[in-house]
Write an enzyme that holds these catalytic residues in place. Structure first.
Site, PDB file in Angstrom:
ATOM      1  N   LYS A  39       9.765  -0.586   6.126  1.00  0.00           N
ATOM      2  CA  LYS A  39       9.158  -1.776   5.514  1.00  0.00           C
ATOM      3  C   LYS A  39       7.726  -1.456   5.064  1.00  0.00           C
ATOM      4  CE  LYS A  39       7.916  -3.471  10.058  1.00  0.00           C
ATOM      5  NZ  LYS A  39       8.606  -3.604  11.348  1.00  0.00           N
ATOM      6  N   ARG A 136       9.853 -14.517  17.967  1.00  0.00           N
ATOM      7  CA  ARG A 136       9.686 -14.380  16.524  1.00  0.00           C
ATOM      8  C   ARG A 136      11.046 -14.683  15.905  1.00  0.00           C
ATOM      9  NH1 ARG A 136       7.241  -8.739  14.249  1.00  0.00           N
ATOM     10  NH2 ARG A 136       9.428  -8.160  14.407  1.00  0.00           N
ATOM     11  N   TYR A 266     -25.295  -0.437   2.427  1.00  0.00           N
ATOM     12  CA  TYR A 266     -25.536  -1.888   2.437  1.00  0.00           C
ATOM     13  C   TYR A 266     -26.067  -2.348   3.785  1.00  0.00           C
ATOM     14  CZ  TYR A 266     -22.972  -2.491  -1.943  1.00  0.00           C
ATOM     15  OH  TYR A 266     -22.562  -2.436  -3.244  1.00  0.00           O
ATOM     16  N   MET A 314     -17.002  -0.458  -1.005  1.00  0.00           N
ATOM     17  CA  MET A 314     -15.673  -0.713  -1.554  1.00  0.00           C
ATOM     18  C   MET A 314     -14.959   0.598  -1.901  1.00  0.00           C
ATOM     19  SD  MET A 314     -14.532  -3.283  -4.638  1.00  0.00           S
ATOM     20  CE  MET A 314     -15.312  -4.732  -3.965  1.00  0.00           C
TER      21      MET A 314
END
Ligand SMILES: *Cc1c(COP(=O)(O)O)cnc(C)c1O
Length: 374
Positions: A39, A136, A266, A314
């Site tokens: 998956k 689940r 940053y 990023m």
């Protein structure tokens, strides 16, 4: 590991994948086989990796949804595709038409499957899922009724081919896992499923590797195919001879010398304490490198470990290479994988990121440049 002109890429080792598949199939035999759980784009490796597994002889594939099953079929895999994550009534037609094997948890799902099979005049194969303590998908044993049982077993348009459950804590709670396993066996016996020629399955990688008695006719293996320990402890995978399949690499774009007291990245979360040589590397959170790993990650440069400094951007990240000779623009930096004698494993990145190895691989699935290597 010099992949042309790419800025960043994922490498997938064919040899290690083939080796792991062999090891896992040997552990599963003689009583059973492996379902490759592929998956989420084969845990971030791309559907071409499922096609590779198919070419290596794997014939059972598990995905989360119809959409993923269609993707997988397009990639050219041979064999059975199981839809593990349930489906909506409007997907039943396509599931039956394509011959996928859905896992059924509810009567509503089941009836939509029967209708589609009747309309198409085909026999739809399916598996039934019981919830033994995961909370689940799956039907609670107490909600499984005699009438549902009869519909499941006797409807001519569909064929029950397997019964499964899923463990909630196989990587860390042996007692609870054993309790779930016993509940599963009791359910199979209570309803006369046990001893039939059905595919029973409960084990994910963690249960499969750690509890041999839970290896049944089928075993749903995801993370272990990639040579990664489900519990985050590299020793587990290593002790069974599984080999890491995945590498993530990117290039140095710039090397510069910064004076002491200079802010990096940053927010200035890192300040140099000495004259520092800093490499700017072409990988960031957009490529799946968790921003939470800022100032808390090591990478490999020229075969040596080097710390990530400052906040991960990023598409870029800074690495302190003061202690490494000759680093230059274009050099390859390894985030996952081996470089010389050193290695960074998925488990290490997961531990630093306070997550599980599965999430690390899925995250790097954002890297579209994938290269198969020996
Ligand atoms: C993802 C998944 C698996 C595989 O888990 P791993 O820990 O990667 O082996 C098995 N079964 C189900 C139902 C899953 O969703």
């Amino acid at each position: 590991m010099e992949h042309g002109n790419l800025h960043f890429w994922m490498e997938i080792s064919r040899e290690h994948l083939a080796h792991n598949l062999l090891v896992l199939r040997q552990l599963a035999s003689p009583q059973g086989d492996i379902m490759g759980v592929v998956k989420s784009q084969v845990y971030g490796h791309g559907v071409a990796t499922a096609a590779l597994l198919s070419s290596l002889g794997l014939r059972k594939f598990g995905v989360a949804s119809l959409e993923e099953a269609l993707d997988l079929k397009k990639s050219g895999v041979e064999g059975d595709i199981y839809i593990l994550g349930g489906f909506f009534p409007w997907e039943a037609e396509a599931i039956v038409a394509e011959g996928f094997i859905p896992v059924v948890s509810q009567e509503e799902e089941f009836e939509s499957l029967v209708k589609a099979a009747e309309r198409q005049g085909r026999t739809a194969r399916f598996h039934f899922k019981v919830d033994t303590g995961m909370g689940r998908m799956g039907c609670l044993p107490r909600n499984f009724t005699r009438s549902f049982f009869e519909r499941l077993s006797l409807s001519p348009a569909v064929a029950l081919c397997g019964v499964m459950t899923h463990f909630s804590s196989a990587e860390k709670d042996p007692e609870y896992t054993e309790w779930q396993f016993q509940k599963f066996l009791a359910f199979l016996k209570r309803w006369g499923f046990w001893g039939k020629s059905l595919e029973y399955h409960c084990a994910n990688s963690a249960a499969f590797l750690v509890f041999p008695h839970m290896r049944l006719a089928l075993n749903r293996i995801g993370i272990a195919l990639f040579g990664v320990s489900p519990n985050g402890e590299p020793e587990l995978a290593k002790s069974l001879g599984l080999k890491p399949v995945t590498s993530v690499r990117a290039r140095v774009k710039l090397v510069k010398v910064l004076p002491p007291g200079f802010r990096v990245g940053y927010g200035g979360t890192f300040v140099t304490s000495r004259t520092s040589r800093v490499a700017v590397v072409a990988l960031g959170y957009a490529q799946g490198l968790f921003r939470a790993l800022s100032n808390n990650l090591e990478v490999l440069v020229r075969g040596k470990r080097a710390p990530v400094i400052g906040t991960i951007s990023m598409d870029q990240v800074m690495v302190d290479v003061t202690h490494i000779e000759g680093v230059e623009k274009g050099d390859v930096v390894t985030f996952i994988g081996r470089d010389g004698e050193e290695e960074i494993r998925v488990e290490e990145v997961a531990r630093r990121g306070k997550t599980i190895p599965h999430e690390v691989l899925c995250s790097f699935g954002r890297i579209r440049h994938r290269v198969f290597v020996e």
